[in-house]
Scaffold this motif. Structure first.
Motif, PDB file in Angstrom:
ATOM      1  N   TYR A   1      -6.371   2.925  -5.151  1.00 15.47           N
ATOM      2  CA  TYR A   1      -5.040   3.499  -5.845  1.00 15.47           C
ATOM      3  C   TYR A   1      -5.517   3.995  -7.140  1.00 15.47           C
ATOM      4  CZ  TYR A   1      -3.166  -0.223  -2.733  1.00 15.47           C
ATOM      5  OH  TYR A   1      -2.803  -0.826  -1.592  1.00 15.47           O
ATOM      6  N   VAL A   2      -5.141   5.389  -7.219  1.00 16.14           N
ATOM      7  CA  VAL A   2      -5.717   6.434  -8.248  1.00 16.14           C
ATOM      8  C   VAL A   2      -4.555   7.148  -8.809  1.00 16.14           C
ATOM      9  CG1 VAL A   2      -6.471   8.024  -6.617  1.00 16.14           C
ATOM     10  CG2 VAL A   2      -7.480   7.914  -8.948  1.00 16.14           C
TER      11      VAL A   2
ATOM     12  N   HIS B   1      -2.099   8.014  -5.759  1.00 14.79           N
ATOM     13  CA  HIS B   1      -2.714   8.119  -4.308  1.00 14.79           C
ATOM     14  C   HIS B   1      -3.023   6.767  -3.904  1.00 14.79           C
ATOM     15  CE1 HIS B   1      -3.186  12.719  -4.398  1.00 14.79           C
ATOM     16  NE2 HIS B   1      -3.133  12.375  -5.865  1.00 14.79           N
ATOM     17  N   ALA B   2      -3.071   6.506  -2.742  1.00 12.46           N
ATOM     18  CA  ALA B   2      -3.569   5.332  -1.833  1.00 12.46           C
ATOM     19  C   ALA B   2      -4.679   6.032  -1.052  1.00 12.46           C
ATOM     20  CB  ALA B   2      -2.560   4.349  -1.102  1.00 12.46           C
TER      21      ALA B   2
ATOM     22  N   VAL C   1      -4.013   7.575   2.685  1.00 12.61           N
ATOM     23  CA  VAL C   1      -2.850   6.468   3.185  1.00 12.61           C
ATOM     24  C   VAL C   1      -1.630   7.041   2.766  1.00 12.61           C
ATOM     25  CG1 VAL C   1      -2.146   4.170   3.471  1.00 12.61           C
ATOM     26  CG2 VAL C   1      -4.700   4.643   3.261  1.00 12.61           C
ATOM     27  N   TRP C   2      -1.510   7.409   1.458  1.00 13.11           N
ATOM     28  CA  TRP C   2      -0.162   7.852   0.973  1.00 13.11           C
ATOM     29  C   TRP C   2      -0.447   8.569  -0.293  1.00 13.11           C
ATOM     30  CZ3 TRP C   2       1.288   5.619  -3.473  1.00 13.11           C
ATOM     31  CH2 TRP C   2       0.957   4.111  -3.829  1.00 13.11           C
ATOM     32  N   LYS C   3       0.780   9.397  -0.773  1.00 14.05           N
ATOM     33  CA  LYS C   3       0.760   9.983  -2.013  1.00 14.05           C
ATOM     34  C   LYS C   3       2.346   9.980  -2.659  1.00 14.05           C
ATOM     35  CE  LYS C   3       0.387  14.544  -4.401  1.00 14.05           C
ATOM     36  NZ  LYS C   3      -0.052  16.008  -4.072  1.00 14.05           N
TER      37      LYS C   3
ATOM     38  N   ASP D   1       3.556   2.206   1.600  1.00 10.22           N
ATOM     39  CA  ASP D   1       3.804   3.480   1.921  1.00 10.22           C
ATOM     40  C   ASP D   1       4.016   4.046   0.575  1.00 10.22           C
ATOM     41  OD1 ASP D   1       6.255   2.321   1.137  1.00 10.22           O
ATOM     42  OD2 ASP D   1       7.228   2.560   2.832  1.00 10.22           O
ATOM     43  N   GLY D   2       3.649   3.598  -0.454  1.00 10.21           N
ATOM     44  CA  GLY D   2       4.015   4.346  -1.880  1.00 10.21           C
ATOM     45  C   GLY D   2       5.412   4.392  -2.342  1.00 10.21           C
TER      46      GLY D   2
END
Length: 384
Positions: free
Chosen positions: A288-289, A297-298, A307-309, A344-345
């Motif tokens: 995660y960043v 982001h993932a 993976v998701w944003k 899923d963020g």
């Protein structure tokens, strides 16, 4: 205007030590007239509840000051010289002392010592009871929390040197020095110690693996290569802590890339374009960043695939992410903790604190998020 401001950066510190030209973290928008005022809080349909375990006031803090966690204690420091030991479970202050000097970075700690640094280059060590143990000096101000590992105190100075001091008496055992670009971003993160190694990002987009005992370079890898025709465009510094697990170590550079390397050999596993000043964290599946535009982001740890944003917090000037229970947490410039679902963020929860940003990326302790605010409040927060 930008040229005038950069010329002002190319001076020396008032401490009398020479310093590399730097610009302060975490945002560069001030160079181009962008407002520092955060945007409105996003709409929230809460499905998670962040809960404050405890908070204590340490004293006004700045970047470079962050909590230190050991197996038996928690330490924190304030700029005025205050140093505290805290019971991590209850938030009870075990002792509170004054180091006798203003503190610019720290603390770092193990079971025997707690160490802080000053803007005059002094390194001050105390025992676990808060009694003075020794004092040492390095070549420039101490800008990041020291790291203690295997009887060595690792100290990061403002001129780019990394020192290994003997924890027992503060004597210099080794010094690592390297050339740096003409313009860098001030890096207050330092490095991570793991299994006898020190992993630290540098100006110019490098990631170092040093042997803590000797200072020898195990490997030196490229996270990002500077690009562009101006010094500003060519900044590609790693300014946050690497993420280290049993197999890989990952780092992210401003105006550059995120990259993961084999922890032993330093061989590149994968990389992708992504710019960040504030850092990354991970769990068994994902990294995660927080990017430099405020999106979280993932990324898949094995491949770097998205993976998701989540960009609902893009206007909130968020810091680096941390795992808080089953969620990803980030603290924004007004001290709000925001929770995102790991799956899923989705934006699922938030908590107001003292209105001040965190001095550094939050830490994790027994499933709770832990951070020190610029206002000097130390927080322990969990989420359900």
């Amino acid at each position: 205007m930008a040229a005038m401001l950069l010329a002002g950066c190319s001076t020396t510190l008032t401490t009398g030590f020479p310093s590399l030209p730097t610009i302060p973290p975490p945002k560069l928008g001030w160079l181009f007239g962008k407002s520092n005022k955060p945007g409105p809080l996003p709409t929230l349909n809460a499905t998670a509840t962040p809960q404050l375990n405890w908070q204590i006031n340490v004293g006004k803090a700045t970047p470079g000051l962050a909590p230190a966690i050991t197996a038996s204690a928690l330490y924190a420091a304030a700029g005025d010289g205050t140093l505290v030991r805290v019971d991590a479970a209850s938030g009870r202050v075990v002792w509170r002392i004054n180091a006798g000097q203003k503190i610019s970075a720290g603390p770092g700690a193990d079971d025997s010592h707690v160490v802080v640094g000053t803007d005059k280059g002094d390194v001050l060590a105390f025992d676990a009871d808060g009694k003075a143990a020794w004092t040492a000096r390095v070549s420039s101000e101490v800008i990041a929390p020291p790291r203690l590992s295997d009887g060595i105190v690792v100290v990061f100075s403002g001129d780019g040197r990394i020192y290994g001091l003997t924890a027992a008496d503060g004597k210099t055992k080794w010094v690592h020095q390297r050339s740096n670009p003409s313009l860098t971003i001030r890096n207050v993160a330092g490095g991570v110690t793991s299994r006898g190694g020190l992993f630290a990002g540098t100006a110019g987009g490098r990631l170092l693996a040093l042997d803590v005992a000797t200072g020898n370079v195990g490997w030196d890898a490229t996270v990002a290569s500077p690009k562009g025709s101006t010094e500003l465009e060519r900044i590609a510094d790693v300014t946050s802590l690497p993420y280290v697990d049993d197999r890989q170590v990952c780092a992210v550079a401003y105006q550059g890339r995120i990259a993961c390397f084999d922890v032993v050999s330093g061989n590149l596993l994968w990389s992708r374009d992504l710019s960040s000043l504030t850092g990354l964290t991970g769990d068994p599946r994902n990294l995660y960043v927080s990017d430099d535009k405020g999106a979280v982001h993932a990324l898949d740890k094995a491949s770097g695939a998205s993976v998701w944003k989540q960009d609902a917090l893009a206007a909130r000037r968020i810091g680096g992410p941390q795992l808080i229970g089953d969620y990803v947490g980030v603290v924004d410039v007004e001290g709000y903790l925001h929770l995102l679902a790991r799956s899923d963020g989705a934006y699922v929860g938030r908590l107001a604190t003292d209105g001040q940003p965190a001095t550094t990326q939050p830490m994790v302790l027994a499933g709770s998020g832990l951070w020190l605010s610029d206002g000097g409040n130390l927080y322990s927060v969990t989420a359900r």
